[in-house]
Design a protein around this motif. Structure first.
Motif, short mmCIF file in Angstrom:
data_model
loop_
_atom_site.label_atom_id
_atom_site.label_comp_id
_atom_site.label_asym_id
_atom_site.label_seq_id
_atom_site.Cartn_x
_atom_site.Cartn_y
_atom_site.Cartn_z
N ALA A 1 0.85 -1.20 0.00
CA ALA A 1 0.00 0.00 0.00
C ALA A 1 0.88 1.24 0.00
O ALA A 1 1.84 1.34 0.77
N TYR A 2 0.58 2.17 -0.91
CA TYR A 2 1.25 3.48 -0.90
C TYR A 2 0.69 4.28 0.27
O TYR A 2 -0.26 3.85 0.93
N ASP A 3 1.29 5.47 0.48
CA ASP A 3 0.83 6.31 1.60
C ASP A 3 -0.66 6.64 1.50
O ASP A 3 -1.32 6.83 2.52
N ASN A 4 -1.16 6.71 0.25
CA ASN A 4 -2.58 7.07 0.07
C ASN A 4 -3.50 5.86 0.20
O ASN A 4 -4.70 5.94 -0.10
N GLY A 5 -2.93 4.73 0.61
CA GLY A 5 -3.75 3.54 0.82
C GLY A 5 -4.00 2.72 -0.43
O GLY A 5 -4.53 1.62 -0.36
N ARG A 6 -3.60 3.26 -1.60
CA ARG A 6 -3.78 2.48 -2.83
C ARG A 6 -2.60 1.53 -3.02
O ARG A 6 -1.57 1.70 -2.38
N GLY A 7 -2.75 0.60 -3.93
CA GLY A 7 -1.65 -0.34 -4.19
C GLY A 7 -2.17 -1.66 -4.70
O GLY A 7 -3.11 -1.67 -5.48
N VAL A 8 -1.55 -2.73 -4.25
CA VAL A 8 -1.98 -4.06 -4.69
C VAL A 8 -2.21 -4.95 -3.46
O VAL A 8 -1.60 -4.73 -2.41
N GLY B 1 -4.45 -5.62 -17.23
CA GLY B 1 -5.44 -5.15 -16.24
C GLY B 1 -5.73 -3.70 -16.47
O GLY B 1 -4.95 -2.98 -17.12
N GLU B 2 -6.85 -3.29 -15.91
CA GLU B 2 -7.27 -1.89 -16.08
C GLU B 2 -6.21 -0.94 -15.56
O GLU B 2 -5.37 -1.33 -14.74
N THR B 3 -6.32 0.30 -16.01
CA THR B 3 -5.39 1.30 -15.50
C THR B 3 -5.55 1.42 -13.97
O THR B 3 -6.67 1.40 -13.46
N GLY B 4 -4.42 1.44 -13.29
CA GLY B 4 -4.46 1.54 -11.82
C GLY B 4 -4.60 0.20 -11.12
O GLY B 4 -4.70 0.14 -9.89
N SER B 5 -4.56 -0.89 -11.90
CA SER B 5 -4.75 -2.19 -11.25
C SER B 5 -3.48 -2.68 -10.55
O SER B 5 -3.54 -3.63 -9.77
N GLY B 6 -2.35 -2.06 -10.83
CA GLY B 6 -1.14 -2.41 -10.07
C GLY B 6 0.01 -2.99 -10.88
O GLY B 6 0.97 -3.51 -10.31
N LYS B 7 -0.04 -2.87 -12.20
CA LYS B 7 1.00 -3.47 -13.04
C LYS B 7 2.39 -2.86 -12.74
O LYS B 7 3.37 -3.57 -12.53
N SER B 8 2.42 -1.51 -12.73
CA SER B 8 3.71 -0.84 -12.47
C SER B 8 4.19 -1.12 -11.05
O SER B 8 5.40 -1.23 -10.81
N THR B 9 3.25 -1.25 -10.13
CA THR B 9 3.63 -1.53 -8.74
C THR B 9 4.32 -2.90 -8.66
O THR B 9 5.31 -3.06 -7.94
N ILE B 10 3.80 -3.86 -9.42
CA ILE B 10 4.41 -5.19 -9.44
C ILE B 10 5.86 -5.08 -9.95
O ILE B 10 6.78 -5.70 -9.42
N PHE B 11 6.06 -4.23 -10.98
CA PHE B 11 7.43 -4.04 -11.50
C PHE B 11 8.33 -3.39 -10.45
O PHE B 11 9.48 -3.79 -10.28
N LYS B 12 7.80 -2.40 -9.76
CA LYS B 12 8.61 -1.73 -8.72
C LYS B 12 9.02 -2.74 -7.65
O LYS B 12 10.14 -2.72 -7.16
N LEU B 13 8.08 -3.64 -7.32
CA LEU B 13 8.40 -4.67 -6.31
C LEU B 13 9.45 -5.63 -6.86
O LEU B 13 10.40 -5.99 -6.16
N THR C 1 1.45 -4.93 -20.71
CA THR C 1 0.90 -4.44 -21.99
C THR C 1 -0.56 -4.03 -21.83
O THR C 1 -1.27 -4.53 -20.96
N HIS C 2 -0.94 -3.08 -22.67
CA HIS C 2 -2.35 -2.72 -22.78
C HIS C 2 -2.92 -3.28 -24.08
O HIS C 2 -4.11 -3.22 -24.32
N ARG C 3 -2.00 -3.82 -24.93
CA ARG C 3 -2.46 -4.32 -26.24
C ARG C 3 -2.50 -5.84 -26.22
O ARG C 3 -1.45 -6.49 -26.31
N1 LIG Z 1 3.72 6.67 -6.08
C1 LIG Z 1 2.45 6.43 -5.78
N2 LIG Z 1 1.88 7.00 -4.71
C2 LIG Z 1 0.59 6.74 -4.40
N3 LIG Z 1 -0.19 5.91 -5.10
C3 LIG Z 1 0.31 5.34 -6.18
C4 LIG Z 1 1.66 5.56 -6.59
N4 LIG Z 1 1.89 4.83 -7.69
C5 LIG Z 1 0.74 4.19 -7.97
N5 LIG Z 1 -0.20 4.48 -7.06
C6 LIG Z 1 -1.56 3.94 -7.00
O1 LIG Z 1 -1.46 2.53 -6.89
C7 LIG Z 1 -2.42 1.90 -7.74
C8 LIG Z 1 -1.69 1.00 -8.73
O2 LIG Z 1 -0.97 1.86 -9.62
P1 LIG Z 1 -0.04 1.32 -10.79
O3 LIG Z 1 0.69 2.46 -11.34
O4 LIG Z 1 0.74 0.17 -10.29
O5 LIG Z 1 -1.15 0.81 -11.81
P2 LIG Z 1 -0.99 0.38 -13.34
O6 LIG Z 1 -1.80 -0.84 -13.52
O7 LIG Z 1 0.45 0.29 -13.68
O8 LIG Z 1 -1.64 1.61 -14.06
P3 LIG Z 1 -1.47 2.07 -15.60
O9 LIG Z 1 -2.02 0.98 -16.46
O10 LIG Z 1 -2.28 3.32 -15.69
O11 LIG Z 1 -0.01 2.33 -15.82
C9 LIG Z 1 -3.21 3.00 -8.38
O12 LIG Z 1 -4.39 3.17 -7.63
C10 LIG Z 1 -2.33 4.21 -8.28
O13 LIG Z 1 -3.08 5.39 -8.18
#
Ligand SMILES: Nc1ncnc2c1ncn2[C@@H]1O[C@H](COP(=O)(O)OP(=O)(O)OP(=O)(O)O)[C@@H](O)[C@H]1O
Length: 406
Positions: free
Chosen positions: A201-208, A225-237, A383-385
Motif C-alpha cells: 500500500a502506498y501512503d494514500n492507501g492504494r496499491g496491490v 489489467g485496467e489502469t491503476g490495477s497495479g502493473k507498475s507496482t508489481i514491476f517496482k516490487l 501491456t495494454h495491447r
Molecule cells: N507513487 C504512488 N503514490 C501513491 N499511489 C500510487 C503511486 N503509484 C501508484 N499508485 C496507485 O497505486 C495503484 C496502482 O498503480 P499502478 O501504477 O501500479 O497501476 P498500473 O496498472 O500500472 O496503471 P497504468 O495501467 O495506468 O499504468 C493506483 O491506484 C495508483 O493510483
C-alpha cells in the motif's frame, strides 16, 4: 618675445597632448574591437559548454534510476568530469583572455595618465589649466577600476559555476540504497519468479493486494489489467524499488529481499516506458559504461531489431542520438532501450509497455525475438495491447487485483 615663445611652447604641448590622446583612443578602440571579437568566441564556447553540461546533468538526473540499474556510476562520473573540465577550461580561457586585455588596457591608461599628468602639471603651475581639469584626471583614474571590477565579476561567475556543479557531484557520490542485511552472492539458475500473496500500500492507501503468480521461461508472462490495477507496482516490487508489506517474491526459491541489490540488478533488466537516452553515440547509449564487446553489441541490437538501422547510418554505432534521442523516432528509442537491456544478457527481463511506440510490424518482430529469448530468459511484460499476446504466453490479469491466470 618670451611671451610668444611661451605661447608656442604651450601650443606645442597641447598639440602633443591632443595627438597622444587621439593615438591612444585609436589604439584602445582597435584593441577593444579585436579583443572583444576574440572574447565573444571564447564566451560563446564557455556558455555553450555550460549549457551542454546543464542539459547532460538534467538528462542524468532524469535517468538516475536507469543508470544505477545498469551500474553506470563510473562511466557517468567520467562523462560528468569530462564535461565539467570542458566548462572550466572554456571559462578559464575566457577569463585569461579578458585579463590579458584588461592588463594591456590598464597599462595603456596608466601610461597615458602619467604622461599627460607630467605634461599638464607645469601648465597648472603656470595657470594655463584649472583645478577642474585636474578633477577630470581623477575621474579618469577612477575609470581604471572598471576593468578590474569586470575581472572580479568573471572570477565570481567561475566560482558560482563551480559551486553549481559541486552539489550534483555530492548527490551522485551519496551512498545508494541500503543493502540486504544478509546479502550473499546470487546467481539465478531456473529464473522462476514467484509472487506469493504480495501486498503493498502506498501512503494514500492504494496499491496491490494478495497478488500471486509465477513467471518462468518458455513464453512471455504478460501483466494486464485496467489502469491503476497495479502493473507498475508489481514491476517496482520486482525491481526492489519498494518492498512488499506482506508476502514474498521468490526467484528459484530465494526471497529477493535477501538478495544483494547489485546482484539483483545484474540479473534483471528493465525496458521502461519512458526511454532515457543521452546525447552520446548509439554504442554508449546501449553500453551505458559497461565494457564493450562487439559481438554482444551486435547481437543485442539484432535481437532488438535495430541492427539494420544502425548499420545503415554512415557512422553506425558511433552516431550520436541527439538531445534526449530526438534524432530517433519513438520506436527506435524503444529498440535502443531493448538492446541496452539485452546487452547485459539478463536472467529476467521486465518490459514496461516496451513495444507500445512501435508500429505493428516492428512490434511483432521485436516481440517474436523476445519470445525466442524467453526460452532462456524469464520475461515479464506489461501491456495494454492484447494483440501482442500469443498462445505460448501466460497472462496475469490484475484487474481489481483479483488475480486470474489464463
Ligand atoms: N507513487 C504512488 N503514490 C501513491 N499511489 C500510487 C503511486 N503509484 C501508484 N499508485 C496507485 O497505486 C495503484 C496502482 O498503480 P499502478 O501504477 O501500479 O497501476 P498500473 O496498472 O500500472 O496503471 P497504468 O495501467 O495506468 O499504468 C493506483 O491506484 C495508483 O493510483
Amino acid at each position: 618675445m618670451s611671451s610668444n615663445a611661451g605661447e608656442t611652447e604651450a601650443r606645442r604641448k597641447r598639440c602633443f597632448t591632443t595627438l597622444t590622446e587621439v593615438k591612444k583612443t585609436a589604439i584602445a578602440i582597435a584593441l577593444t574591437w579585436s579583443s572583444t571579437r576574440q572574447a565573444r568566441a571564447l564566451l560563446d564556447a564557455a556558455i555553450e559548454a555550460g549549457q551542454e553540461n546543464a542539459r547532460f546533468v538534467g538528462n542524468v538526473m532524469n535517468a538516475m534510476d536507469t543508470l544505477r540499474h545498469f551500474g553506470s556510476h563510473s562511466w557517468i562520473n567520467e562523462c560528468f568530469m569530462i564535461r565539467a573540465r570542458e566548462v572550466r577550461d572554456n571559462w578559464r580561457a575566457y577569463v585569461l583572455q579578458r585579463l590579458a586585455y584588461i592588463a594591456v588596457l590598464g597599462l595603456a591608461v596608466a601610461l597615458q595618465f602619467a604622461v599627460t599628468l607630467l605634461l599638464l602639471i607645469p601648465e597648472y603651475h603656470a595657470g594655463a589649466i584649472t583645478i577642474g581639469d585636474m578633477v577630470l584626471f581623477n575621474t579618469l583614474l577612477l575609470q581604471l577600476n572598471m576593468p578590474f571590477e569586470t575581472v572580479a565579476r568573471a572570477i565570481s561567475d567561475v566560482a558560482r559555476s563551480r559551486a553549481d556543479l559541486i552539489p550534483l557531484g555530492r548527490l551522485w557520490a551519496a551512498p545508494e540504497e541500503r543493502q540486504a542485511s544478509h546479502a550473499h552472492d546470487f546467481k539465478p539458475s531456473a529464473d522462476q519468479l514467484s509472487f506469493e500473496s504480495i501486498g503493498y500500500a502506498y501512503d494514500n492507501g492504494r496499491g496491490v493486494t494478495d497478488v500471486s503468480f509465477k513467471a518462468g521461461r518458455g513464453g512471455i508472462t504478460f501483466l494486464v489489467g485496467e489502469t491503476g490495477s497495479g502493473k507498475s507496482t508489481i514491476f517496482k516490487l520486482a525491481l526492489k524499488s519498494i518492498e512488499p508489506d506482506y508476502g514474498r517474491i521468490l526467484v528459484d526459491g530465494t526471497d529477493i529481499a535477501s538478495v544483494d541489490r547489485a546482484d539483483w540488478y545484474a540479473a534483471v533488466a528493465l525496458v521502461p516506458q519512458e526511454v532515457m537516452l543521452l546525447n552520446e553515440p548509439l554504442a554508449d547509449n546501449i553500453l551505458l559504461g559497461r565494457p564493450r564487446d562487439e559481438v554482444r553489441l551486435r547481437d543485442a541490437s539484432k535481437e532488438a531489431a535495430i541492427l539494420p538501422l544502425i548499420e545503415a547510418l554512415p557512422e553506425g554505432f558511433e552516431t550520436t542520438v541527439g538531445e534526449r534521442g530526438l534524432k530517433l523516432s519513438g520506436g527506435e528509442r524503444q529498440r535502443v532501450a531493448i538492446a541496452r537491456a539485452l546487452y547485459g544478457q539478463p536472467a529476467i527481463l521486465l518490459l514496461d509497455e516496451a513495444s507500445s511506440a512501435l508500429d505493428e510490424r516492428t512490434e511483432r518482430d521485436v516481440m517474436d525475438h523476445i519470445r525466442t529469448l524467453a526460452e532462456d530468459v524469464t520475461v515479464l511484460a506489461i501491456t495494454h495491447r492484447r494483440g501482442v499476446i500469443s498462445t505460448s504466453d501466460v497472462v496475469v490479469d490484475l484487474t481489481d487485483c483479483a488475480l486470474s491466470v489464463t
